[in-house]
Each structure stands twice: as structure tokens, then as C-alpha cells.
Design an enzyme around this catalytic site. Structure first.
Site, PDB file in Angstrom:
ATOM      1  N   PRO A 199      14.216  11.206 -10.571  1.00 49.38           N
ATOM      2  CG  PRO A 199      14.884  13.050  -9.284  1.00 49.38           C
ATOM      3  CD  PRO A 199      14.381  11.633  -9.170  1.00 49.38           C
ATOM      4  CB  CYS A 200      17.304   9.812 -14.604  1.00 41.51           C
ATOM      5  SG  CYS A 200      15.883   9.504 -15.669  1.00 41.51           S
TER       6      CYS A 200
END
Length: 364
Positions: free
Chosen positions: A317-318
Site C-alpha cells: 500500500p504505497c
């Protein structure tokens, strides 16, 4: 949870026992006959040395095997749509035919209905299956060292240029370059914020990106170069797993992602990506906080670059990392998607907290 493929011994034992638990999850390809079957097929069981086990019908087709006419592995056990059965029967009768949309219409079938039915059941259209069957036969010959002209003729291509174009379109390179290649499968996954492309092998997910990401073509080429692999349209059990997990995520359930990921990236990038996966749903960090979390406080820019190099969207989850001023920055899928995902996760956490409070009150 790691996806561990059962050994061939386990598969063969299940085949001999006609174990129905494997139906839809694994198939046996018989090299001596060129067909693939369900484990429950009533036909006489082959010798172990003649068995190759695959996890999806698409993999069987890609390898050049045709479906058994007794157990009919391309059909569901129950509730199969009539259009699917009709077209698969037609394909069995003419496997080397160059199928077109006009051929489907000539059978009195609606193109959009057929497309949806095949996409639901196999993750690809009937025309793609027919094409895969022809090209898969050719590729199987090529990877075992056959001459290009022999593979071309075996696949039913009259034109050498047409054969090369078909191979190049599906696998990204000319036929001669496919000998000995490992093949990955690419397929679309629909989401509320646009379709994504998932590229996987039978054991791990290699890429998950929104299809309008500008860097996607570059990422695919890098994946092919790094792995020395070819890519063909189709899906594996890994694709099915990540699709199911994404569906739960978008439905608002914080259950995490257990799909096994391929080990791409540099050692530093993998450290950054592992730390990204530790950020809880509903939380955000700055790039400097992310750098501190991995013990590299002076490597803020390197952390930002590693975030940008991530090719497994949402799962890694950047989107949960913001600029130092708290503003949305740098998301390859588009800043509007980054905002949507963060808002979605806020609502997800709020719903979980509300459900927990309600439960506690009922118990009280």
C-alpha cells in the site's frame, strides 16, 4: 499464508483415487494422448511418467493439450451456460480453425452474451481460448526445440508472418526467442476504480497495476527482461486468489492480503515494501516517517523512489504514504485513486469500529 503447490506424488495419488476435492483446482495433462482431464475422469488412469499437473484449464490449453471428451474439464460440474458448452464443442470439432466473431454470430449466438459468459467462467473470451489453443500447441513445440516452421504448421498457421505476429502479440517476442521460456499469465481484474492487470505464475503474483498507469508497459518489459519469461493472456490460481481478496477489500472488509508475492526488486526496495505492508488500514505516514521506520532516516528520497518502483498496487500500500506537508503526492495510478483508497480505508475502519461497539453493547 504461502501458496504451496502439492507435489506430483500428492496429485497422482489423488488422481488414482479420483478425488473430487481437486475438481476445478487441478487437472492432469496426459503426454501420451495430448489430452487433459479432471481427476474424477472415468477413463483408465495414465502412468505417472505420462502425467503433467496444471492448476487451471488455461494452463492446460497453453501447454497444447485438448480437453477430454469424457470428463469435459472445460465445463462446470453444475449450472454451465449452454452457449459455453456449444462453443467448446465446436472448438473440439475444429481446434485449428481461425475463429472469428462472424463464426459465433453464424451459430445464432449474441457476441456480448458469449463474451460475458466466457469471461466469468475462464477469465478470457472464447476467441482468446481458441487462439491460445492454436498458439499454445506451437509454443509447446518451440520450448521443446522444434523448428519454427514445424510449430507454425502444427498450429494451423498458413502464413509464417501471421504465425510470428500471433506469437509476438501474445508473448512479446518472436517465436525463436521462446525456446525454454517460463510463461507468466496476465488477466484483467475489475475494481470500482478501474480495471487492473494481474500477472502471475502458478505460485506467486508478479504485477498488479491499474491498466491506465503510464509506466505499465515499461514495468511489463522489465518483468520480462528480469525473469527471462514470456507473458500470455490467461489466469492461474494466484489470479483467482488476488481477485477474491481484492473483492473483499473493496467490499469494505479489512482481512489483509495473503496472496504470495514474487520476490522482485532490490534488497533495499524489498525492505521498503515490507514496511509498507506493516502500515495499518486507515493509517498514513510521511516519506520521512517511512525512512525512520526502516532505520534509514537520511534515505527519504531513496524511500520515495522505492515507493514509486512498487508494481503490486494496493497489496503493497504505497498509497498510504504522503508528502511531508500532508498532501497527496506521487501515485502512479493517479492522485484521485490515492484519495479514493484513503477515504475508502477510513470508512472501512469506521465501519469496523461501529460494528465492534454494537457487538459490545449487545453483549452488555
Amino acid at each position: 499464508m504461502l501458496l504451496e503447490r502439492p507435489s506430483d506424488d500428492v496429485y497422482y495419488d489423488a488422481l488414482i483415487r479420483r478425488d473430487a476435492a481437486y475438481d476445478g483446482f487441478a487437472y492432469v495433462c496426459v503426454t501420451s494422448t495430448g489430452i487433459f482431464c479432471r481427476f474424477t475422469c472415468p477413463a483408465r488412469k495414465p502412468k505417472k511418467e505420462n502425467c503433467v499437473f496444471r492448476e487451471t484449464t488455461a494452463e492446460c490449453l497453453d501447454a497444447g493439450f485438448r480437453a477430454c471428451k469424457r470428463c469435459r474439464p472445460m465445463l462446470r460440474m453444475k449450472g454451465n451456460e449452454p452457449t459455453v458448452a456449444q462453443l467448446l464443442d465446436a472448438l473440439d470439432r475444429e481446434p485449428q480453425r481461425r475463429w472469428r466473431e462472424s463464426d459465433i454470430e453464424a451459430l445464432g449466438l449474441d457476441l456480448s452474451t458469449v463474451r460475458r459468459a466466457f469471461k466469468r467462467q475462464f477469465g478470457m473470451s472464447f476467441l482468446e481460448i481458441a487462439r491460445q489453443r492454436r498458439v499454445g500447441l506451437a509454443v509447446e513445440s518451440l520450448v521443446t526445440g522444434a523448428d519454427v516452421i514445424e510449430a507454425q504448421l502444427d498450429a494451423g498457421f498458413e502464413s509464417g508472418s501471421g504465425f510470428r505476429a500471433a506469437i509476438t502479440q501474445l508473448f512479446g517476442e518472436a517465436p525463436q526467442g521462446l525456446r525454454g521460456k517460463t510463461l507468466l499469465k496476465a488477466d484483467w481484474i475489475e475494481t470500482p476504480i478501474g480495471p487492473m492487470m494481474a500477472i502471475a505464475c502458478g505460485h506467486a503474483l508478479h504485477l498488479l497495476e491499474f491498466i491506465d498507469r503510464p509506466a505499465l508497459p515499461t514495468e511489463i518489459r522489465r518483468l520480462q527482461k528480469t525473469n527471462g519469461c514470456g507473458i500470455v493472456m490467461g489466469r492461474t490460481s494466484v489470479t483467482d486468489q488476488i481477485e477474491a481478496e481484492l473483492r473483499r477489500y473493496f467490499d469494505g472488509y479489512d482481512e489483509g492480503f495473503s496472496t504470495k508475492l514474487a520476490g522482485h526488486g532490490t534488497p533495499f526496495e524489498r525492505v521498503v515494501w515490507d514496511e509498507l505492508r506493516r502500515i495499518p488500514v486507515g493509517s498514513i505516514r510521511s516519506y520521512s516517517e517511512q525512512a525512520s521506520a526502516i532505520g534509514r532516516t537520511s534515505a527519504v528520497r531513496a524511500v520515495a523512489r522505492a515507493n514509486g518502483a512498487n508494481q503490486i498496487a494496493i497489496v503493497i500500500p504505497c498509497h498510504r504514504v504522503l508528502g511531508a506537508n500532508g498532501l497527496l503526492t506521487g501515485y502512479g495510478g493517479g492522485l484521485w485513486r490515492k484519495r479514493w483508497l484513503l477515504e475508502h480505508e477510513k470508512r472501512m475502519v469506521a465501519n469496523i469500529e461501529t460494528s465492534t461497539t454494537d457487538l459490545q453493547e449487545r453483549r452488555a
